[in-house]
Write a protein that holds these residues in place. Structure first.
Motif, short mmCIF file in Angstrom:
data_model
loop_
_atom_site.label_atom_id
_atom_site.label_comp_id
_atom_site.label_asym_id
_atom_site.label_seq_id
_atom_site.Cartn_x
_atom_site.Cartn_y
_atom_site.Cartn_z
N ILE A 9 25.87 71.13 -15.99
CA ILE A 9 27.33 71.08 -15.98
C ILE A 9 27.78 70.82 -17.41
O ILE A 9 27.31 69.89 -18.08
N VAL A 18 29.79 75.21 -14.28
CA VAL A 18 28.36 75.45 -14.17
C VAL A 18 27.92 76.39 -15.29
O VAL A 18 28.53 77.44 -15.50
N ASP A 24 30.00 70.43 -10.00
CA ASP A 24 28.94 69.49 -10.37
C ASP A 24 27.68 69.80 -9.56
O ASP A 24 27.72 70.55 -8.58
#
Length: 305
Positions: A145, A160, A181
């Motif tokens: 992340i 991402v 996340d």
């Protein structure tokens, strides 16, 4: 992703137990749903277990470093690493079983040996804060992340990314104003599993092809669902369900540790209700034979209130 470290430099850079609180390392049977307490500490706040490839140990972080916990004689043994700042709870084992990739409180990702010793930073000063969550099955790429200032600089966005395990070749997989996340590769290497707020405004589980594309929602729930972790055989998953209305993935809440068959995400069931959240299941903690997984609870005076 761990909580962002204090930019002012105050505090130790890692979490600590509150007065009267304990850290408990549990192992859950994926078939029966029963959990067994493996280790407990009233001194060290440890987090985020990884299961080693040989099935003999769990690896956790605590007090800014890595610790090994042998299953046959549970105890916390430090793994000394050189040349790395204090670690957070974003660490993932390499498929070779000998190395580990770790995130540190300088927001960079490092490569290290499970035997300890020198480390190598693999991320660059690219304006991102890097929080590792996954390694591809062939060991060639990492999923992380990336946090960066949103337009106007008044908030942070979390997307991402993937990158080469050797460094470089960054690829942005999601590109929205809705935080994501927990990005992790599927065992077949075709998908990235993660949680995102883009569907309803609170975290829900999703997956996206490793090349990118439209995320697929896996489960509809009122709970705030984080950190989907697939078993090595790809048949089961574990994740954390926070109470409705939770913002982020804070510590010291009553949460449910959930399991699901990957062909029936809506049928997910609770394995345990624990006092925890942050640190309990941030990274993949499945045993190599896919029959068990580990998680951490943090009971204490506040949990009894």
């Amino acid at each position: 992703m761990t909580d962002r470290p204090d930019r002012t430099g105050g505090g130790p850079g890692y979490r600590e137990l509150a007065a009267g609180q304990r850290a408990q390392l549990w192992i859950a049977d994926a078939v029966t749903g029963r959990s067994e307490l493996l280790l407990e500490s009233g001194e060290l706040l440890f987090e985020a277990p990884n299961w080693t490839l040989d099935g003999a140990r769990l690896i956790v972080n605590g007090a800014g470093q890595l610790w090994s916990v042998p299953l046959d004689a549970p105890a916390l043994t430090p793994i000394p690493l050189d040349g790395v700042p204090p670690l957070n709870n974003d660490h993932v084992l390499a498929p070779d079983g000998a190395r580990i990739f770790v995130s540190a409180t300088d927001w960079h990702i490092y490569e290290a040996s499970l035997a300890g010793g020198p480390t190598r930073r693999i991320t660059t000063a690219d304006g991102l804060m890097h929080f590792l969550h996954g390694v591809s099955p062939d060991g060639e790429r990492l999923a992380f992340i990336g946090l960066e200032p949103a337009a106007g600089g008044t908030a942070m966005r979390a997307d991402v990314f993937t990158m080469s395990a050797g460094g470089g070749d960054y690829r942005r997989i999601t590109d929205t104003d809705h935080p994501a996340d927990g990005s992790e590769y599927s065992p077949d290497g075709r998908w990235l599993y993660f949680n995102t707020e883009q569907f309803t405004g609170h975290a829900q589980l999703a997956r996206v092809p490793v090349e990118g594309g439209a995320p697929e929602r896996l489960r509809r729930s009122d709970t705030v669902d984080w950190f989907p972790h697939l078993s090595p055989d790809g048949r089961r998953a574990a994740f954390v369900a926070f109470p409705p209305g939770t913002e982020g993935h804070p510590a010291d809440l009553w949460v449910d540790i959930m399991t699901a068959r990957t062909d029936d995400w809506p049928g997910a069931t609770p394995v345990a209700r624990i006092f925890g959240g942050q640190g309990s299941l941030n990274v993949n903690s499945w045993a190599p034979d896919s029959t068990r997984f580990a998680y951490v609870a943090y009971p204490g005076t506040r949990s009894a209130a």
